[in-house]
Design an enzyme around this catalytic site. Structure first.
Site, PDB file in Angstrom:
ATOM      1  CG  HIS A 168      21.811  10.540  41.440  1.00  0.00           C
ATOM      2  ND1 HIS A 168      20.914  10.103  40.496  1.00  0.00           N
ATOM      3  CD2 HIS A 168      21.221  10.337  42.640  1.00  0.00           C
ATOM      4  CE1 HIS A 168      19.821   9.657  41.086  1.00  0.00           C
ATOM      5  NE2 HIS A 168      19.984   9.807  42.409  1.00  0.00           N
ATOM      6  CG  ASP A 180      21.308  10.114  37.070  1.00  0.00           C
ATOM      7  OD1 ASP A 180      22.427   9.723  37.488  1.00  0.00           O
ATOM      8  OD2 ASP A 180      20.299  10.246  37.800  1.00  0.00           O
ATOM      9  CB  SER A 214      18.235   7.221  43.213  1.00  0.00           C
ATOM     10  OG  SER A 214      17.473   8.373  43.506  1.00  0.00           O
TER      11      SER A 214
END
Length: 682
Positions: A481, A532, A625
């Protein structure tokens, strides 16, 4: 006075008759008188004179003083006569001497060298207490007998003549170019069979012999040599003084000397040369060499380092053999091992190829900036070994490091565990190592990391802020992402720093962004973080150092993802001071939680995720992230237990740092096959 003049004239006539054969070009008289000024009436004070004559080649000039009456003084410092030969002083004379004294003590030394010169000077000082008559001398030119006095000796006979000499030789000899040495030049060509003896045979052979005999027979025949009778060629202390040598186009036999006759020689040639050399002395008897013919045979070897099939004692015209190179050799450095050859009438094989040592050559190194041969110029032929090394301490050798050149011209491992065609080793980055300073920092609300403490941590700022982990010198791994929608664009990643604004950070441009095919984006809002994970290939090799190094990939496990150990998570995301982002790299320690879900959420939780968090609010936050979660806990890594990437920061609760809620991480070990396959094919 009249008698003296008559005697002088008569002497001159006799001398002229004796030397009439001297060269006419000699410009001075061949004999004559020289005397002091005023002789015999006496010389005046301050009298002086100089006289010089030279002899022609092959002659000397002699001087005989027959009268001497000068003033006597210490060391002849007043009046004196001096005689020189080629500017070298021979005598200094003064006072009076009788004829007998002059003849015995002085005159024998007054002569020039052959072709040299004599000179004489006379000087008188200012006064004499009594009158002195002076001196008188007689000079002559005389022939030199070079046969007795010359260092240039004739080796046989010497004939002297007026002005020179000549050498001559015994019958069978002639003068060499130096005109002194007598030599035998016995060059001869013979055809068919016969017996060859040295010049002078029977009896002692000639001295200074330079014999060259050429023996020839018809095509298809060869010469067979054997020594008959006595063999006696001079030697001394086991070395040849005189020598006998036999040569063909392809072989040399000898040199032979001593008293033991050589064995018979099958020359395998229709034309040979017999060379016989002797020095200047000796009374040795020589040899008798019998030469005969037989049908030509080919030798039992076609080329070196080979064997013949079929094996025969004798090969003659028309025989064909298979020539096989021995192990480790091939035909003209090719992989071909055999060829056929036929015996010709000339006694030669055709065709003939060389069996040369197999050479595996220097293997082509694809990454010469990383890997090199241990030796700069190694031997690469059969049975030779080579080895490789990495050029940087931040790389290690992967694969076999040592290879041996085999008989087929290929490199193989020394252990012979693999096929002969073996891939060369590669230098792969050392992973999971760092500088070890340790403190209890935290990501959310934590303290700063030290430079080199988390060298695999990368940061991207645009278009989305996030982290990544370097896993090789060309590849990084992050959350899908973070880079979704940027697959066709070039992003910039930063590494080798702990300050997000560091101008000296290592900058890395992306060449490829590959998102896992199982990752799906559901619009308008993301509702599924399954798979992910994404791989990023950099456009150039990352320059590894202690401040930027890759982390190791995990090993598959059957139990808990983090193996019931504490791990460390890091990033440039939000902190307690700034929930949006941190300028400095932060880290904190977390553990795995088996409860699912970690917090109340409508998002789907799959087996590709795991939950982890820390006590007292240690947590990842926005901007972390894609960053790494590693085990063992930071500060506990070693060569035996390097740091391994167990998780990728994926998603979590909306509020960071709540000790009741934990975050979710992508389970990296579920994707090992996809990671390796993607890196190998891209």
């Amino acid at each position: 006075m009249q008698d003296s003049q008559s005697s002088s004239s008569l002497t001159m006539i006799v001398l002229c008759v004796c030397v009439f054969l001297l060269p006419a070009c000699f410009s001075h008289p061949l004999a004559g008188w020289v005397s002091s000024p005023g002789h015999p009436g006496g010389y005046e004070p301050h009298s002086e004179m100089m006289w010089e004559r030279c002899a022609p080649a092959g002659h000397i000039l002699t001087l005989s003083i027959i009268h001497l009456d000068l003033e006597e003084s210490y060391q002849c410092e007043n009046d004196a006569v001096k005689v020189f030969a080629d500017s070298l002083l021979l005598k200094t004379l003064c006072g009076s001497m009788s004829t007998e004294q002059l003849q015995s003590r002085v005159n024998p030394s007054l002569h020039s060298s052959p072709g040299g010169c004599l000179s004489l000077t006379f000087e008188a000082d200012f006064s004499n207490t009594e009158r002195h008559t002076g001196f008188r001398a007689f000079y002559t030119v005389q022939d030199v007998d070079e046969c007795w006095h010359s260092d240039l000796k004739c080796s046989h006979f010497c004939q002297n003549y007026i002005g020179g000499y000549s050498c001559s030789c015994k019958p069978g000899y002639h003068l060499s170019e130096d005109r002194h040495t007598c030599i035998v030049n016995c060059t001869e060509e013979r055809f068919g069979s016969g017996v060859l003896t040295p010049p002078g045979s029977p009896g002692p052979y000639y001295e200074n012999a330079h014999c060259s005999y050429t023996l020839t027979v018809d095509e298809g025949e060869q010469l067979i040599l054997s020594f008959i009778g006595e063999f006696d060629v001079e030697s001394r202390d086991g070395r040849c003084v005189d020598s006998l040598t036999i040569k063909t186009d392809s072989a040399t036999f000898g040199p032979f000397c001593g008293q033991e006759a050589p064995a018979p020689i099958n020359t395998a040639a229709r034309r040979i040369k017999v060379l016989f050399r002797t020095d200047q002395g000796g009374t040795n008897q020589g040899f008798s060499l019998s030469y005969n013919t037989k049908l030509m045979e080919c030798p039992g070897i076609v080329t070196a380092n080979s064997i013949l099939s079929p094996q025969k004692r004798v090969y003659t015209k028309g025989d064909t053999v298979t020539v096989q190179c021995v192990t480790g050799y091939s035909v003209d450095s090719a992989t071909k091992k055999t060829f056929e050859s036929t015996c010709l009438r000339s006694g030669k094989w055709s065709p003939v190829y060389s069996c040369e040592l197999v050479d595996c050559g220097i293997p082509e190194i694809k990454e010469p900036d990383l890997i090199a041969l241990t030796e700069e110029d190694p031997l690469t032929t059969y049975k030779q070994n080579i080895s490789f090394r990495c050029l940087s301490e931040h790389y290690k050798l992967h694969g076999h490091d040592s290879f041996t050149c085999n008989a087929s011209g290929q490199w193989e491992t020394i252990e012979h565990l693999l096929s002969p065609q073996v891939d060369l080793p590669r230098c792969i980055p050392v992973c999971g190592m760092n500088k070890q300073p340790f403190s209890a920092g935290r990501v959310f609300g934590g303290e700063d990391a030290k430079l080199g403490q988390i060298p695999w941590q990368l940061l991207t700022k645009q278009p989305n802020r996030g982290g990544a982990s370097l896993i090789s010198d060309r590849w990084a791994i992050t959350a899908a992402h973070v880079v979704v929608g940027q697959e066709t664009k070039t992003l910039m990643f930063y590494g080798g720093m702990i300050d997000g604004l560091d101008q000296n950070a290592v900058k890395m441009e992306t060449e490829k962004i590959i998102i896992h095919p199982g990752y799906k984006v559901e619009n308008p809002h993301q509702t599924n973080y399954d798979n992910d994970i994404a791989l990023v290939r950099m456009s150039a090799r990352v320059p590894l150092s202690t401040n930027i190094m890759p982390v190791c990939l995990p090993e598959k496990s059957n139990g808990p993802v983090m193996e019931a150990k504490l791990g460390t998570v890091s990033g440039f995301g939000g902190t307690s001071k700034n929930p949006l982002r941190s300028r400095y790299l932060q880290y904190g320690h977390v553990k795995e939680y088996s409860e699912v879900p970690c917090f109340d959420t409508t998002l789907k939780v799959t087996d590709n995720m795991f939950c982890a968090g820390g006590d007292e609010g240690v947590d990842t936050c926005k901007g972390d992230s894609g960053g790494p979660l590693i085990i063992p806990v930071l500060g506990r890594g070693s060569q035996e237990t390097p740091y391994r990437l167990k998780g990728i920061v994926s998603w979590g609760p909306a509020e960071c740092g709540d000790k009741n809620f934990k975050g979710y991480y992508t389970k990296v070990e579920n994707y090992l096959d996809w990671i390796r396959e993607t890196m190998e094919t891209n």
